[in-house]
Scaffold this motif. Structure first.
Motif, mmCIF file in Angstrom:
data_model
loop_
_atom_site.group_PDB
_atom_site.id
_atom_site.type_symbol
_atom_site.label_atom_id
_atom_site.label_comp_id
_atom_site.label_asym_id
_atom_site.label_seq_id
_atom_site.Cartn_x
_atom_site.Cartn_y
_atom_site.Cartn_z
ATOM 1 N N UNK A 166 38.593 37.451 28.891
ATOM 2 C CA UNK A 166 37.239 37.216 29.395
ATOM 3 C C UNK A 166 36.361 38.415 29.111
ATOM 4 N N UNK A 167 35.071 38.217 29.152
ATOM 5 C CA UNK A 167 34.147 39.345 29.097
ATOM 6 C C UNK A 167 34.473 40.225 30.307
ATOM 7 N N UNK A 168 34.676 41.531 30.089
ATOM 8 C CA UNK A 168 35.143 42.351 31.218
ATOM 9 C C UNK A 168 34.139 42.431 32.369
ATOM 10 N N UNK A 169 32.858 42.391 32.051
ATOM 11 C CA UNK A 169 31.876 42.401 33.132
ATOM 12 C C UNK A 169 30.835 41.333 32.879
ATOM 13 N N UNK A 170 30.665 40.474 33.850
ATOM 14 C CA UNK A 170 29.554 39.530 33.819
ATOM 15 C C UNK A 170 28.849 39.671 35.149
ATOM 16 N N UNK A 171 27.554 39.851 35.102
ATOM 17 C CA UNK A 171 26.820 40.022 36.348
ATOM 18 C C UNK A 171 26.499 38.676 36.893
ATOM 19 N N UNK B 227 48.160 36.841 52.381
ATOM 20 C CA UNK B 227 47.549 35.650 51.790
ATOM 21 C C UNK B 227 47.308 34.535 52.789
ATOM 22 N N UNK C 246 46.364 33.598 28.033
ATOM 23 C CA UNK C 246 45.078 33.722 28.722
ATOM 24 C C UNK C 246 44.060 34.263 27.744
#
Ligand SMILES: Cc1ncc(COP(=O)(O)O)c(C=O)c1O
Lengths: 397, 161
Positions: free
Chosen positions: B156-161, B23, B153
């Motif tokens: 979230x939408x699992x995939x957002x382009x 990190x 939490x």
């Protein structure tokens, strides 16, 4: 669902324009993803933080006070003033809050407005490939033609001025760029941007610059295109709150441009949107006034995860371009011999990790996948462990 | 860089040296050296868990005690504070500005035990003018951590382009 899409399109007339933009090429991938459990997704495109509390609290208070009416079409005067001050502080650039700034429903709307305001049918817009998925459709929907310029890992996914110039015709209206970039994480150096600016000036082209990831750079500086010498008059600057302040769901952003262009964009905006959500505008004011500390904390945290992701991908044996901005890594998967959509689908099926095939971002995204590191460290590490198994099974050489 | 290492550890003390090295971009040996040094000079005082005792049957009682003291010649605040913080029943001791001088967090098994400690040990100390006890009814947040009702939490939408 209709089994025969043709029959469907005959039943309703769908405009040529709408038919012209292809649906997302990875529909099947989405459907597969929706049917599976226990998936770790590196496919997200937004922060994993909720909006900082002080920003949410300001919006809640505004609702309690009954601040629920339309605002001016341009957006709340206080927000435009804060924005003007913010841009001045960051880039020493003056935008008149009264005529050169427009508050929009995200960069998404601002991008659409910009295209609609400047393009006539057949006009051309030059843009990088791979790039954010909305760029090309935004041009097509305004009747224009997107002209793609390949960018490559060897050139740090930077857009080359000479490559742009070679594609300029008398129909070329604008150059569309978006750095720090989705999906590559690339940041354009000041020098390279200056070369593009020169080309734009020489050919009297506008530069539309999507700087939504401006705040998210790691150890390098972001250069605002409009701040380059002489460029304010030929730049449409698009900026947002979604990524830096973790405000994706609020739907708020802005355009900063010469007043004639803002006036044209505002005409369209006033009839299609009226104004951005009032609650989101109030939140944006608070973000600009007091959000710096939260942003700095998030950036430090993204940076740590960025290093873990990039190192992890390289340890797996995938070559990975060093991303210096946004929150994406864009490793090459060429060593597996699989096209990126097959890689993504198999990885999902076999190891339950979701990544986005590079081909979704254009022809030149092929051979890569997009991995978002705006997710918990534990998930990043687990995803990397699963990917390692997958890659060692499939690596060709 | 030490600051960066400390921040990572303060957020999660179980982060490994190797993870911290990645990190921060520092070599693992350097991270290990800096941590060792920080432990030695008590920059890092201790690694502990934040426990929600409300979840466990053997609940405990805590009270915040305001203590007013008369600083005495040649003894000052520090030595009275020391007499107090040496009692294992005291978990936190601060010297404050304002209407009283010391704020002492006392923990015990029962309210009685805490009250006895205050009346028999704390109050009689020479120089202590008076005490006011506030029993803790509920802990909402401690050491930057929300104890209960921390917002989950949102998916979230699992995939957002
Ligand atoms: C490069 C880029 N531009 C614009 C957007 C959309 O931004 P907004 O939420 O402001 O509409 C995104 C979202 O993913 C993006 O990645």
């Amino acid at each position: 669902m209709s089994t025969n899409p043709k029959a469907h399109s005959q039943k309703y007339h769908i405009s040529q324009r709408a038919n012209q933009i292809s649906p997302s090429g990875i529909r099947r991938f989405f459907d597969l993803l929706a049917s599976m459990e226990g998936v770790i997704s590196l496919g997200v495109g937004e922060p994993d933080y909720a909006t900082p509390w002080h920003i949410r609290e300001a919006a809640i208070y505004s609702l309690e006070k009954g601040q629920t009416m339309y605002t001016s079409n341009l957006g709340m005067p206080e927000l435009r003033q804060e924005l003007s001050r913010h841009i001045k502080n960051k880039y020493n650039l003056e935008y008149d809050p009264g005529s050169e700034l427009l508050i929009t429903v995200g960069v998404s709307e601002a991008l659409d407005l910009a295209m609609r305001a400047i393009l006539d049918p057949g006009d051309e817009v030059i843009m990088p490939d791979p790039a954010y998925v909305a760029y090309s459709p935004s041009v097509v929907l305004s009747g224009g033609n997107p002209i793609m310029v390949p960018t490559t890992e060897e050139n740090n996914f930077e857009l080359g001025a000479a490559d742009i110039e070679a594609r300029i015709t008398r129909r070329t209206k604008a150059i569309l760029i978006g750095y720090p970039a989705n999906p590559t994480g690339a940041v354009m150096s000041r020098d390279k941007l200056a070369e593009i600016a020169k080309v734009a000036q020489r050919h009297q082209l506008l530069v539309i610059s999507d700087e939504i990831y401006a705040a998210l750079v790691y150890g390098v500086e972001h250069t605002c295109v409009a701040a380059l010498p002489g460029m304010k008059d030929s730049t449409i600057l698009l900026g947002g709150f979604s990524k830096a302040y973790a405000m994706t769901g609020w739907r708020i952003g802005y355009a900063a441009a010469p007043k004639e262009i803002i006036a044209a964009m505002t005409k369209i905006h006033q009839y299609t949107i009226m104004c951005a959500s009032t609650m989101a505008q109030v939140a944006a004011i608070e973000a600009l006034k007091a959000g710096d500390d939260s942003v700095a904390e998030m950036i430090a945290d993204y940076d740590r995860r960025r290093l873990v992701m990039v190192k992890g991908l390289r340890n797996i044996g995938l070559s990975c371009f060093e991303p210096e901005g946004a929150f994406y890594a864009f490793p090459s998967i060429k060593g597996t011999g699989m096209p990126s959509d097959e890689f993504a689908e198999k990885l999902l099926k076999e190891e339950r990790v979701a990544v986005v095939p590079g081909s979704a971002f254009g022809e030149y995204g092929e051979g890569y996948v997009r991995c978002c590191y705006a997710t918990s460290l534990a998930d990043i590490e687990e995803a990397l462990a699963r990917m390692k198994r997958f890659v060692s099974r499939h690596q060709k050489d | 860089m030490l600051k960066e290492i400390l921040k990572i550890l303060e957020n999660d003390a179980r982060t490994t040296t190797k993870q911290i090295a990645t990190m921060t971009g520092l070599p693992g040996t350097e991270v290990a050296r800096q941590i060792k040094q920080a432990e030695k000079d008590r920059t890092i005082i201790k690694y502990k868990a934040i426990v929600n005792w409300q979840k466990v049957e053997n609940e405990q009682v805590s009270a915040l005690i305001e203590v007013k003291i008369t600083p005495q010649r040649e003894v000052g605040f520090d030595s009275i504070a020391e007499r107090i913080y040496r009692f294992p029943q005291t978990r936190t001791v601060y010297l404050l500005s304002g209407t009283y001088d010391l704020l002492v967090l006392v923990v015990g098994k029962t309210m009685h035990e805490v009250a006895d400690f205050v009346s028999q040990k704390l109050a009689p100390i020479e120089g202590v003018q008076g005490t006011v006890s506030h029993f803790v009814l509920k802990r909402y947040k401690e050491d930057d951590e929300i104890i209960e009702g921390k917002e989950e939490k949102v998916k979230r939408q699992p995939v957002i382009l």
